[in-house]
Structure formats: C-alpha cells, structure tokens
Design an enzyme around this catalytic site. Structure first.
Site, mmCIF file in Angstrom:
data_model
loop_
_atom_site.group_PDB
_atom_site.id
_atom_site.type_symbol
_atom_site.label_atom_id
_atom_site.label_comp_id
_atom_site.label_asym_id
_atom_site.label_seq_id
_atom_site.Cartn_x
_atom_site.Cartn_y
_atom_site.Cartn_z
ATOM 1 N N CYS A 1 -50.170 16.452 21.404
ATOM 2 C CA CYS A 1 -49.204 15.999 20.399
ATOM 3 C C CYS A 1 -49.883 15.791 19.050
ATOM 4 C CB CYS A 1 -48.533 14.714 20.877
ATOM 5 S SG CYS A 1 -47.402 14.045 19.649
ATOM 6 N N CYS B 1 -48.686 12.740 17.084
ATOM 7 C CA CYS B 1 -49.181 11.440 17.562
ATOM 8 C C CYS B 1 -50.641 11.241 17.158
ATOM 9 C CB CYS B 1 -49.122 11.358 19.088
ATOM 10 S SG CYS B 1 -47.646 12.045 19.811
ATOM 11 N N ASP B 2 -51.453 12.289 17.250
ATOM 12 C CA ASP B 2 -52.904 12.094 17.208
ATOM 13 C C ASP B 2 -53.623 12.777 16.052
ATOM 14 O OD1 ASP B 2 -52.668 10.643 19.587
ATOM 15 O OD2 ASP B 2 -52.733 12.468 20.789
#
Ligand code: NAP
Length: 319
Positions: free
Chosen positions: A140, A143-144
């Site tokens: 992701c 997200c990261d």
C-alpha cells in the site's frame, strides 16, 4: 440460565466498500434497515488509495478515504447500522433465514444477505518478503510511501496498480523502479504513459524478485536492497533500495463462503448474468468479490445498487 435470542435482520450486508455502502444507501432508502458488517478494513480498498479522479461527480477528484466517509454518512442518513467485525462462517443449508457466524462468536440470522467482501492484495510468497513486511515491504503506497523519502523504491507488477503506485511513490522516493516479469505491460495506455513520462520512474523488464535484502538492528528491521532475476537468462543483479512495494493484483475475500456458494476457479463468487443473485435464494453478491474484470469503485457501486434492488424484490416476493 436463559438462552440469548439470536439477532435477526431483514438485510445484512457484509463489507463496507463502494458496493456494500451503495447497497446500504439503497436498502436504507427502501426502509429495510440494513446492517453492515464492516470487516477489518472499514471502507474497503479505497481507504488505502490517494486521489480518485474517475468517480463521476467529483470534478477536482477526491481522496479515497474521504470518499468512503461520504458514502458511510450517506448510508447512515437512511438508517444503516454498522457492526465492526467479520463473518467467519455461514450456514445457508436451511435458510432463508440464513445464519452468519462472526469471529466475535456472535450469530446473526437474516432474510437476505448481500456479500460485498471485495478482494485483498496478493504477495509474492518469498520468505524475505514476509520477513520485511511492515519494515520496508508493503502493498500500500498510500499507507507507507511517506516513510521512504529520498530512497530508491522498487515496485513489483505490470498492471494499473503498479503504474499508479509507482507514479505516486515518486512524490517521496528519489527514484522508482518498476519490476515486471515480461517486456510488455498489462496496464492501460493512460497509466503506462503517466509512468513512462515520469522522469523518476524507470523499468526493470523481464525481471522477478529473487530476494529482498535487509538488516536487523535490535528490534527494528530495514530493507536495504533487492536481488532481481532476469527471467530470460537467470542472471541475478543486486540493487540498493529502501523499500519494495508489491502491486501484483488481488485475491477475492470469499473464504467463509467456500463450499456454500458457486465460485469460479479463482474464488470469485458466481452470479446469474445480469443480476447479483447467487445460487442460494436470498444471497446476493456485488463488487470485486464477483467482478475480476472491471474492479472500479463506480462498477462496484453499480453492482451494490443492483444487489439492493434484487434483495428488495426478493423480500417483496416473500410477503
Ligand atoms: P492486474 O491487472 O491483475 O495486474 C497484476 C500485474 O502483476 C500483472 O502485470 C502481472 O504480470 C503481475 N503479477 C502477477 N502475479 C505476479 C507474480 N507472482 N510475480 C510477479 N508479477 C506478478 O492487477 P492490478 O494492477 O492490481 O489491477 C487490477 C484491476 O484494477 C485492473 O482492472 C485495473 O485496471 C484496475 N485498476 C485501475 C486503476 C486506475 O484506473 N486508477 C488503478 C489500479 C487498478 P503479467 O502481466 O505478466 O500477468
């Protein structure tokens, strides 16, 4: 000791992505008081996406999480209730009413069930991928990605997801290398062009990941490099990098329904053409759990609407 009565619902929707929440809006407006079992990723995959530019009605685009929050508020406005948790087992043998068993131990029965459990990111299956998951290996970018500022980042895959994640990650990384096992992309032309035209994106063609390299410092782990195997010559080359994002597609979240509903060989639930009816009366399915072709928020929403109408008609026919 008195036995606790099982909760009974007219409409239960499993999943809270675009398909589930659209089904909730429609069944809510039909005064069917739907219960949404939201799963462990409320809002579904769009909550891990950045800009959504292709959903009609948002000319400037909208962030995925914000869009799903709007869907949820709209569903609540028409009486949808939400239950945080997941269905681990079902019993369709004697129903309807159908029986659902939650991982909390609760049991719920329902006259109609709409399954919109979507799909989950696929992994390569390498031990080193597992070892560094959450420490530089991710599925992701949204997200990261921000953790890997000025790093060289690798993205694995040749589809739209890999192009999207690769392009997005140039916001953070000094360079992004997209690793693809063939010399031709699967991604749509527009997404390919976007990646090709980005000066920070480069490609490693005919390549697969042999190993992700890292180091452990006390409790912390860190990705430091990647070994790529040339799929034609077998030659292995090693590169320094700070992160590896896996973007190789998805697997349908249909495990609890295996053996209870007809599915294709990949685990996507089969529905009657032109409807959302499964092979079990009163059970409907919509969105990415059915559709492995289009897999868009708008198509999932459209199917969610169809499922709501199918469920409403099914209930009306029982009266
Ligand atoms: P996908 O289209 O199935 O592509 C998966 C890619 O990963 C393929 O290039 C495949 O290689 C590669 N792959 C699969 N297994 C692999 C493995 N074990 N090792 C190495 N490579 C592997 O999946 P997706 O990119 O997630 O897209 C899914 C759907 O969502 C598509 O319909 C896509 O159009 C849509 N989507 C749209 C957008 C957008 O429009 N903004 C963004 C993301 C996704 P091969 O090509 O060799 O099979």
């Amino acid at each position: 000791m008195t036995e606790q009565a099982t909760q009974h619902e007219q409409v239960v929707i499993i999943g809270s992505g675009p398909a589930g929440l659209t089904a909730a809006i429609y069944t809510g407006r039909a005064a069917l008081h739907p219960l949404v079992i939201s799963g462990w990723e409320p809002g579904g995959q769009l909550t891990t996406t950045t800009d959504v530019e292709n959903y009609p009605g948002f000319p400037e685009g909208i962030m995925g999480p914000e869009m799903m929050e709007k869907f949820r508020l709209q569903a609540e406005r028409f009486g949808t209730r939400f239950l945080h948790g997941a269905v681990s087992k079902v019993d369709f043998e004697t129903g309807p009413p159908h029986r659902l068993f939650l991982d909390s131990g609760e049991e719920i029965t329902c006259d109609t069930l709409i399954i919109t459990t979507g799909s989950a990111a696929r992994w390569l299956g390498l031990p080193s991928e597992d070892l560094y998951k959450g420490w530089g290996v991710s599925a992701c970018a949204t997200c990261d990605g921000a953790f890997f500022k000025d790093e060289h980042i690798f993205v694995v895959g040749g589809g739209d997801s890999a192009m999207e994640e690769g392009t997005y990650l140039t916001k953070f990384g000094k360079k992004v290398t997209i690793v693809h096992r063939r010399d031709e992309l699967r991604a749509s032309k527009i997404m390919q062009e976007r990646a090709f035209n980005n000066p920070k994106v480069e490609f490693a063609w005919n390549s697969e990941v042999a190993e992700i390299i890292g180091k452990q410092e006390g409790f912390q782990k860190k990705v430091t490099g990647i070994r790529l195997r040339d799929t034609q010559t077998g030659e292995i080359n090693e590169f320094d990098c700070g992160a590896v994002f896996i973007a190789i597609g998805h697997t349908p979240n249909s495990e609890p329904f295996r053996g209870h509903l007809e599915m294709d060989e990949n685990g996507y639930i089969l529905v009657e053409p032109g409807s959302t009816r499964t092979n079990v009366a009163g059970v409907f399915a919509a969105g990415d759990i059915v559709d492995h072709v289009y897999q868009q928020a708008i198509t999932a929403s459209g199917m969610g609407c169809m499922a709501a109408i199918d469920a409403e008609r099914f209930l009306a026919a029982q009266d």
